[in-house]
Design an enzyme around this catalytic site. Structure first.
Site: not given
Length: 312
Positions: A73, A233-234, A258, A263, A285, A287
């Site tokens: 997204t 989220a981020r 998460d 990353e 990351h 979720a």
């Protein structure tokens, strides 16, 4: 036929990509390093990426490129302005992981409240077998019912979390990071008010310059000492050093994280040095990554390519 190149197939966890392959001359790469992007994408009409970064300089070096499909997204890994200047549409996938992320959010909250990781370790390490006591209360547990649940970002995922939290008997309120006021079934609060009010705070907002670093030391100190913060989220939204300090100092009771500012998570990330590891539930990351979400994501990519080809 169009040339379709997917630069980081690993991100979809061995998903069935035959529907994408059928749309053109397909080339897929398990993983692509930054220095490999231009060479591998040189002949691409359609480029699919998940976390590969497409900068303005890279986009300028891909003269054949006509469509970028984001296999997610968020499009913060793509210089959308540079692509638009070239007349290259950027198509993302919306709504594919809403339920997966919402369930992960609720699961994280329950795991923290019920001290699931600690008691799992207690039993598996043999401490329960060695104990003369039928029960163990080393770490008090709490129920979700009756908690005040604050949400930052009431989009699709935020709404899904609100619905689940409400079904579990929580009182829900939210903060709009965009500042847009609209009719909702949940009350809207200013950020600091929401932080002071919430027992559980979950973040479900895209990352942009307006909310980068939104939750820092001051914001964390406004939260209740028995509260839990959840970020799915981020990573750039929460100051990781400030969060680690807040957990160590008892400013808040726990956190579920998460996503990270960098990353994969570097070995010197301050969250890996939190004194009490049971105050912190970490995941890489993923979720969003239920099998059903990945299937939805593949279908969204197929639709985006098909719509593009029909329009041409």
């Amino acid at each position: 036929m169009v040339n379709i190149v997917f630069l980081d197939e690993y991100s979809l966890n061995d998903a069935d990509l035959n529907g994408i392959r059928a749309l053109g001359n397909y080339t897929g790469y398990e993983f692509t390093a930054p220095e490999q992007i231009v060479e591998r994408a040189a002949e691409a009409d359609i480029l699919i990426v998940n976390k590969v970064k497409l900068t303005a300089a890279i986009i300028d070096r891909l003269p054949k490129l006509r469509l970028i499909c984001e296999a997610a997204t968020g499009v913060d890994n793509i210089d959308v302005e540079a692509a638009t200047a070239r007349g290259i549409p950027v198509k993302n996938a919306k709504g594919y992981s809403t339920r997966s992320v919402a369930e992960a959010t609720l699961g994280g909250a329950i795991a923290m409240l019920r001290e699931v990781v600690y008691y799992d370790d207690f039993v598996k390490k043999g401490e329960y077998s060695a104990s003369p006591r039928l029960f163990n209360y080393d770490r008090p547990t709490r129920q979700l019912y009756g908690r005040k649940w604050g949400i930052i970002g009431l989009g699709a995922i935020g709404h899904a979390v609100a619905e689940l939290a409400s079904a579990f008997g929580c009182e829900v309120a939210y903060h709009s990071v965009s500042g847009n006021k609209r009719a909702e079934r949940y009350p809207e609060k200013e950020l600091m008010e929401l932080l002071r009010w919430a027992d559980i705070l979950s973040i479900h907002s895209p990352l942009n310059d307006r909310i980068r670093g939104l939750i820092g030391a001051q914001e964390l100190r406004s939260m209740k000492p028995d509260s839990i913060l959840i970020n799915v989220a981020r990573g750039g939204i929460v100051d990781e050093q400030a969060l680690a300090d807040a957990l160590d100092e008892g400013v808040l009771a726990g956190a579920v994280v998460d996503v990270f500012s960098k990353e994969p998570m570097p070995a010197d990330n301050p969250l890996l040095r939190v004194k009490d590891p049971y105050k912190l539930l970490l995941s890489p990351h993923n979720a969003w990554s239920a099998k059903e979400s990945i299937d939805n994501l593949v279908e969204a990519i197929i639709r985006n390519i098909e719509e593009f080809l029909r329009a041409e």
